[in-house]
Design a protein around this motif. Structure first.
Motif, PDB file in Angstrom:
ATOM      1  N   VAL A   1      23.404  19.153 -49.199  1.00 14.32           N
ATOM      2  CA  VAL A   1      23.030  19.438 -50.980  1.00 14.32           C
ATOM      3  C   VAL A   1      21.863  20.537 -51.697  1.00 14.32           C
ATOM      4  O   VAL A   1      21.352  21.177 -50.970  1.00 14.32           O
ATOM      5  CB  VAL A   1      22.812  17.902 -51.521  1.00 14.32           C
ATOM      6  CG1 VAL A   1      23.296  17.384 -51.412  1.00 14.32           C
ATOM      7  CG2 VAL A   1      20.935  17.670 -51.072  1.00 14.32           C
ATOM      8  N   THR A   2      22.030  20.947 -52.528  1.00 19.48           N
ATOM      9  CA  THR A   2      21.437  21.450 -53.386  1.00 19.48           C
ATOM     10  C   THR A   2      20.608  21.094 -54.550  1.00 19.48           C
ATOM     11  O   THR A   2      21.415  19.793 -54.978  1.00 19.48           O
ATOM     12  CB  THR A   2      21.925  22.443 -53.545  1.00 19.48           C
ATOM     13  OG1 THR A   2      21.026  23.784 -54.112  1.00 19.48           O
ATOM     14  CG2 THR A   2      23.129  22.769 -54.947  1.00 19.48           C
ATOM     15  N   THR A   3      19.799  21.342 -55.810  1.00 18.51           N
ATOM     16  CA  THR A   3      19.312  20.789 -56.417  1.00 18.51           C
ATOM     17  C   THR A   3      19.415  21.601 -57.185  1.00 18.51           C
ATOM     18  O   THR A   3      19.828  23.033 -57.377  1.00 18.51           O
ATOM     19  CB  THR A   3      17.650  20.206 -56.213  1.00 18.51           C
ATOM     20  OG1 THR A   3      17.274  21.268 -56.415  1.00 18.51           O
ATOM     21  CG2 THR A   3      17.429  19.663 -55.437  1.00 18.51           C
ATOM     22  N   TYR A   4      19.749  21.450 -59.081  1.00 22.51           N
ATOM     23  CA  TYR A   4      19.572  21.948 -60.079  1.00 22.51           C
ATOM     24  C   TYR A   4      18.406  23.138 -60.157  1.00 22.51           C
ATOM     25  O   TYR A   4      19.201  23.775 -60.134  1.00 22.51           O
ATOM     26  CB  TYR A   4      19.533  21.305 -61.607  1.00 22.51           C
ATOM     27  CG  TYR A   4      20.647  20.730 -61.242  1.00 22.51           C
ATOM     28  CD1 TYR A   4      21.851  20.732 -61.865  1.00 22.51           C
ATOM     29  CD2 TYR A   4      20.745  18.893 -61.149  1.00 22.51           C
ATOM     30  CE1 TYR A   4      23.343  19.963 -61.594  1.00 22.51           C
ATOM     31  CE2 TYR A   4      21.338  18.194 -60.714  1.00 22.51           C
ATOM     32  CZ  TYR A   4      23.278  18.837 -61.691  1.00 22.51           C
ATOM     33  OH  TYR A   4      23.886  17.638 -61.423  1.00 22.51           O
ATOM     34  N   GLY A   5      17.677  22.928 -59.882  1.00 22.40           N
ATOM     35  CA  GLY A   5      16.304  23.724 -59.833  1.00 22.40           C
ATOM     36  C   GLY A   5      17.046  24.625 -58.889  1.00 22.40           C
ATOM     37  O   GLY A   5      16.574  25.265 -59.105  1.00 22.40           O
ATOM     38  N   ALA A   6      16.672  24.586 -57.680  1.00 20.78           N
ATOM     39  CA  ALA A   6      17.173  25.628 -57.107  1.00 20.78           C
ATOM     40  C   ALA A   6      18.028  26.479 -56.916  1.00 20.78           C
ATOM     41  O   ALA A   6      18.115  26.999 -56.786  1.00 20.78           O
ATOM     42  CB  ALA A   6      17.443  24.743 -55.021  1.00 20.78           C
ATOM     43  N   LEU A   7      19.441  26.391 -57.745  1.00 20.74           N
ATOM     44  CA  LEU A   7      20.501  26.902 -57.936  1.00 20.74           C
ATOM     45  C   LEU A   7      20.025  27.903 -58.904  1.00 20.74           C
ATOM     46  O   LEU A   7      19.974  29.210 -59.209  1.00 20.74           O
ATOM     47  CB  LEU A   7      20.916  25.855 -58.408  1.00 20.74           C
ATOM     48  CG  LEU A   7      22.312  24.939 -57.730  1.00 20.74           C
ATOM     49  CD1 LEU A   7      23.368  23.981 -58.400  1.00 20.74           C
ATOM     50  CD2 LEU A   7      23.178  26.383 -56.575  1.00 20.74           C
ATOM     51  N   ALA A   8      19.140  27.129 -60.181  1.00 20.09           N
ATOM     52  CA  ALA A   8      18.676  27.656 -61.248  1.00 20.09           C
ATOM     53  C   ALA A   8      17.450  29.163 -60.784  1.00 20.09           C
ATOM     54  O   ALA A   8      17.491  29.984 -60.970  1.00 20.09           O
ATOM     55  CB  ALA A   8      17.425  27.233 -61.949  1.00 20.09           C
ATOM     56  N   ARG A   9      16.798  28.549 -59.513  1.00 20.66           N
ATOM     57  CA  ARG A   9      15.439  29.669 -58.959  1.00 20.66           C
ATOM     58  C   ARG A   9      17.157  30.817 -58.030  1.00 20.66           C
ATOM     59  O   ARG A   9      16.182  31.507 -58.665  1.00 20.66           O
ATOM     60  CB  ARG A   9      14.892  28.807 -58.040  1.00 20.66           C
ATOM     61  CG  ARG A   9      13.463  28.166 -58.995  1.00 20.66           C
ATOM     62  CD  ARG A   9      12.675  27.790 -57.970  1.00 20.66           C
ATOM     63  NE  ARG A   9      12.680  26.800 -56.863  1.00 20.66           N
ATOM     64  CZ  ARG A   9      13.111  26.291 -56.052  1.00 20.66           C
ATOM     65  NH1 ARG A   9      13.909  27.314 -55.012  1.00 20.66           N
ATOM     66  NH2 ARG A   9      13.673  25.078 -55.777  1.00 20.66           N
ATOM     67  N   ALA A  10      17.684  30.464 -57.531  1.00 19.66           N
ATOM     68  CA  ALA A  10      18.540  31.154 -56.522  1.00 19.66           C
ATOM     69  C   ALA A  10      19.103  32.418 -57.754  1.00 19.66           C
ATOM     70  O   ALA A  10      19.339  33.692 -57.627  1.00 19.66           O
ATOM     71  CB  ALA A  10      19.958  30.256 -55.742  1.00 19.66           C
ATOM     72  N   VAL A  11      19.692  31.518 -58.225  1.00 23.61           N
ATOM     73  CA  VAL A  11      20.342  32.817 -59.659  1.00 23.61           C
ATOM     74  C   VAL A  11      19.221  33.547 -60.866  1.00 23.61           C
ATOM     75  O   VAL A  11      19.495  34.747 -60.373  1.00 23.61           O
ATOM     76  CB  VAL A  11      20.934  32.003 -60.841  1.00 23.61           C
ATOM     77  CG1 VAL A  11      21.918  32.771 -61.682  1.00 23.61           C
ATOM     78  CG2 VAL A  11      22.546  30.885 -60.187  1.00 23.61           C
TER      79      VAL A  11
ATOM     80  N   ASP B   1      18.189  12.415 -49.233  1.00 16.90           N
ATOM     81  CA  ASP B   1      16.680  12.680 -48.892  1.00 16.90           C
ATOM     82  C   ASP B   1      16.568  14.398 -49.074  1.00 16.90           C
ATOM     83  O   ASP B   1      17.026  14.927 -48.952  1.00 16.90           O
ATOM     84  CB  ASP B   1      15.569  12.181 -47.423  1.00 16.90           C
ATOM     85  CG  ASP B   1      14.493  12.809 -46.797  1.00 16.90           C
ATOM     86  OD1 ASP B   1      14.307  13.063 -47.733  1.00 16.90           O
ATOM     87  OD2 ASP B   1      14.607  12.416 -45.846  1.00 16.90           O
ATOM     88  N   VAL B   2      16.418  15.077 -50.162  1.00 16.60           N
ATOM     89  CA  VAL B   2      16.694  15.815 -50.645  1.00 16.60           C
ATOM     90  C   VAL B   2      15.649  16.875 -49.302  1.00 16.60           C
ATOM     91  O   VAL B   2      16.502  18.380 -49.446  1.00 16.60           O
ATOM     92  CB  VAL B   2      15.803  16.044 -52.164  1.00 16.60           C
ATOM     93  CG1 VAL B   2      15.965  17.529 -52.396  1.00 16.60           C
ATOM     94  CG2 VAL B   2      16.418  15.759 -52.626  1.00 16.60           C
ATOM     95  N   ARG B   3      14.285  16.967 -48.949  1.00 15.35           N
ATOM     96  CA  ARG B   3      13.976  17.955 -48.665  1.00 15.35           C
ATOM     97  C   ARG B   3      14.274  17.738 -46.992  1.00 15.35           C
ATOM     98  O   ARG B   3      13.874  18.990 -46.679  1.00 15.35           O
ATOM     99  CB  ARG B   3      12.205  17.242 -48.008  1.00 15.35           C
ATOM    100  CG  ARG B   3      11.607  16.758 -49.427  1.00 15.35           C
ATOM    101  CD  ARG B   3      10.241  16.978 -49.085  1.00 15.35           C
ATOM    102  NE  ARG B   3      10.259  15.508 -48.494  1.00 15.35           N
ATOM    103  CZ  ARG B   3       9.307  14.434 -47.824  1.00 15.35           C
ATOM    104  NH1 ARG B   3       7.696  15.111 -48.039  1.00 15.35           N
ATOM    105  NH2 ARG B   3       8.842  13.713 -47.441  1.00 15.35           N
ATOM    106  N   ALA B   4      15.071  17.158 -46.881  1.00 14.73           N
ATOM    107  CA  ALA B   4      15.540  17.034 -45.736  1.00 14.73           C
ATOM    108  C   ALA B   4      17.161  17.718 -45.528  1.00 14.73           C
ATOM    109  O   ALA B   4      17.103  18.032 -44.508  1.00 14.73           O
ATOM    110  CB  ALA B   4      15.972  15.930 -44.109  1.00 14.73           C
ATOM    111  N   THR B   5      17.512  17.204 -46.540  1.00 13.44           N
ATOM    112  CA  THR B   5      19.524  18.193 -46.760  1.00 13.44           C
ATOM    113  C   THR B   5      19.308  18.627 -48.071  1.00 13.44           C
ATOM    114  O   THR B   5      20.773  19.521 -47.635  1.00 13.44           O
ATOM    115  CB  THR B   5      19.865  16.506 -47.433  1.00 13.44           C
ATOM    116  OG1 THR B   5      19.380  14.809 -47.141  1.00 13.44           O
ATOM    117  CG2 THR B   5      21.462  16.274 -47.512  1.00 13.44           C
ATOM    118  N   GLU B   6      18.540  19.263 -48.768  1.00 18.39           N
ATOM    119  CA  GLU B   6      18.518  20.653 -49.055  1.00 18.39           C
ATOM    120  C   GLU B   6      19.223  21.520 -48.760  1.00 18.39           C
ATOM    121  O   GLU B   6      19.076  22.209 -47.180  1.00 18.39           O
ATOM    122  CB  GLU B   6      17.553  20.585 -49.837  1.00 18.39           C
ATOM    123  CG  GLU B   6      17.827  21.408 -50.895  1.00 18.39           C
ATOM    124  CD  GLU B   6      16.615  21.646 -51.812  1.00 18.39           C
ATOM    125  OE1 GLU B   6      16.885  22.322 -53.471  1.00 18.39           O
ATOM    126  OE2 GLU B   6      15.369  21.403 -51.953  1.00 18.39           O
TER     127      GLU B   6
END
Length: 95
Positions: free
Chosen positions: A21-31, A88-93
DNA sequence: CGGATGACGACAC
DNA sequence: GGTGTCGCCATCC
């Protein structure tokens, strides 16, 4: 609206493999531009074309829209879900 | 142009 | 750990 921005976000979401999975914040940072809310808007408008259920909140809650369909899809893809269908975002992100 | 809104995030209580 | 508040950025009214 920036179709360019939309394409960038959708591309990143499509790049997320099943079981991850990924998070909205991570995507925003990536873009690089905009913010988590912009990513959320993009998903709301054009998310129907991508595996939107692999995009979760920073705290691990799946997108609560669509009536909780996300949890079923995640479980089916083998995503380890914690209590109350939380990820578990930290493990699955995606790194 | 000012204020409200939203598939968000971080922090305080 | 659940809830409330504030900050963020783009859109809508």
């Amino acid at each position: 609206m920036d179709d360019d921005y939309v394409e960038a976000v959708l591309a990143l979401v499509e790049d997320v493999p099943a079981g991850r999975v990924t998070t909205y914040g991570a995507l925003a940072r990536a873009v690089g531009t905009g913010g988590p809310r912009q990513v959320g808007r993009v998903m709301a408008l054009h998310g129907d074309a991508v595996p939107w259920w692999r995009v979760v909140h920073a705290d691990g809650r799946p997108a609560t829209c669509h009536g909780g369909t996300a949890v079923d899809r995640l479980r089916e893809e083998g995503v380890p879900l914690m209590a109350r269908g939380r990820v578990d975002v930290r493990a699955t992100e995606v790194s």
